[in-house]
Design an enzyme around this catalytic site. Structure first.
Site, PDB file in Angstrom:
ATOM      1  CG  ASP A  94      42.318  39.199  37.155  1.00 24.23           C
ATOM      2  OD1 ASP A  94      41.217  38.653  36.983  1.00 24.23           O
ATOM      3  OD2 ASP A  94      42.497  40.427  36.997  1.00 24.23           O
TER       4      ASP A  94
ATOM      5  CG  HIS B  49      38.750  47.986  35.507  1.00 23.21           C
ATOM      6  ND1 HIS B  49      37.831  47.555  36.435  1.00 23.21           N
ATOM      7  CD2 HIS B  49      39.815  47.144  35.607  1.00 23.21           C
ATOM      8  CE1 HIS B  49      38.328  46.496  37.086  1.00 23.21           C
ATOM      9  NE2 HIS B  49      39.513  46.217  36.596  1.00 23.21           N
TER      10      HIS B  49
ATOM     11  CG  HIS C  59      40.473  43.527  39.617  1.00 23.80           C
ATOM     12  ND1 HIS C  59      41.407  42.891  38.828  1.00 23.80           N
ATOM     13  CD2 HIS C  59      41.102  43.879  40.761  1.00 23.80           C
ATOM     14  CE1 HIS C  59      42.575  42.870  39.480  1.00 23.80           C
ATOM     15  NE2 HIS C  59      42.420  43.457  40.654  1.00 23.80           N
TER      16      HIS C  59
ATOM     17  CG  ASP D 131      39.174  40.715  35.748  1.00 24.22           C
ATOM     18  OD1 ASP D 131      39.959  40.683  34.781  1.00 24.22           O
ATOM     19  OD2 ASP D 131      39.471  41.245  36.841  1.00 24.22           O
TER      20      ASP D 131
HETATM   21 ZN    ZN Z   1      41.296  42.088  36.872  1.00 24.17          ZN
END
Ligand code: ZN
Length: 342
Positions: free
Chosen positions: A283, A159, A196, A194
């Protein structure tokens, strides 16, 4: 498989986290290291500390201004009357302007995308060594001796943009490793699994065609990071077509996920990729507290096997994946699935 980790990565111990207006313990806890370390060893990984490749290969991805901020902001912040123990912005520019603020509070807002990346005393040191671990992993692959390596990079990185932290991330380990591989004459793809979207990674290479970026993630329509990760984001300028987002509906399970992974790997092949960096978030697990996708332990083994079937050298760089009963098993199954498929 060789694995890389530095003990100084323990020094980041974030406390603050806020979601939906509620303050709660930060999920990116140092104890993740213990779980992931044991799980990698269970898959046959042998750990070694990183070399120090210096600041140069980190500055190849991040701006000098941002690196200075990360390194110096904590003591400056602590000089503010009544400041809390962690740097957490309380003001963000709606849009970046030409003006760069001089104050610690202003710079925190400028360089921190959200409140999920608090900076404390050991944050810079931990993030620096997390990035060095990724660089050593890249060098092990580029030197030609290793088919695969696992980097226990924590704090995670995907991120983090060139000049902005966010979502538990400070330095973009996967991007730094991929840039290193490109600088050594290879043609890398970063495949982000991931749950996200890898928004920082996408941002770093958005106008470049030297690194292909792909991300499979829960649909950001109603999931972090909201503003990025949609299918129409394809890159810009020379990078047009070198970014592929594959958002999936919340709760997607193994079979649909594996079909999507096949699509991503087809694009990896057509790009002429000769080395694969896997931004390995765990995740997407059905047991993860973020509850975005629903990958089972068997699903992670199949993901590992699909990576192996590419025949490419693979650098696994740890991203997210939070404490649950199966966090460790999911890593072991991914790496074992890779080994058995190789
Ligand atoms: Zn994540």
């Amino acid at each position: 498989m060789k694995a890389i980790f530095d003990e100084r990565q323990w020094r980041h111990d974030p406390q603050h986290f806020m979601a939906n207006g509620t303050i709660s313990p930060n999920p990116e806890q140092p104890r993740r290291i213990e779980v992931l370390h044991a799980a990698a060893q269970a898959a046959g990984c042998r750990f070694q500390p990183p070399q120090d490749a210096g600041r140069g290969p980190i500055a190849a991805v991040h701006t000098a201004e941002y690196l200075t901020f990360l390194e110096t902001i904590h003591p400056r912040w602590r000089r503010i009357d009544g400041a809390g123990p962690e740097v957490i912005p309380n003001i963000h520019p709606g849009n970046r302007s030409d003006s760069y603020p001089r104050s610690a509070v202003g710079q925190a807002g400028y360089h921190q995308a959200d409140t999920a990346c608090p900076i404390a005393e050991g944050t810079w040191e931990a993030a620096y060594w997390s990035a060095q671990s990724a660089l050593t992993g890249a060098d092990l692959i580029a030197d030609g001796g290793e088919r695969a390596a696992y980097v226990l990079s924590r704090p995670p990185g995907h991120h983090a943009f060139a000049d902005m932290a966010g979502g538990f991330c400070f330095l973009n380990n996967s991007a730094i490793a991929a840039q290193r591989l490109a600088d050594r004459g290879l043609r890398p793809a970063i495949l982000d699994v991931d749950v996200h979207h890898g928004n920082g990674t996408q941002g770093i290479f958005y106008d470049s065609d030297t690194v292909l970026t792909l991300s499979i993630h829960a649909d950001p329509e109603r999931f972090y990071p909201f503003f990025w990760g949609h299918a129409q984001e394809r890159g810009t300028g020379r990078g047009l077509g070198s970014n592929l987002n594959l958002p999936l509906p919340r709760g997607t399970g193994d079979d649909a996920y594996l079909q999507t992974l096949d699509l991503a790997l087809q694009r990896v092949r057509s790009f002429g990729t000769d080395v694969l960096v896997v931004a390995l978030g765990l995740d997407a697990s059905i047991d993860d507290p973020f509850q975005g996708l629903a990958i089972t332990q068997g699903g992670f083994a199949r993901i590992g096997a699909a990576m192996a079937a590419t025949g490419l050298p693979v650098l696994f760089v740890q991203e997210g994946g939070y404490l649950s009963e199966t966090l460790g098993t999911n890593l072991t199954r991914t790496l074992t699935g890779f080994k058995e498929g190789a």
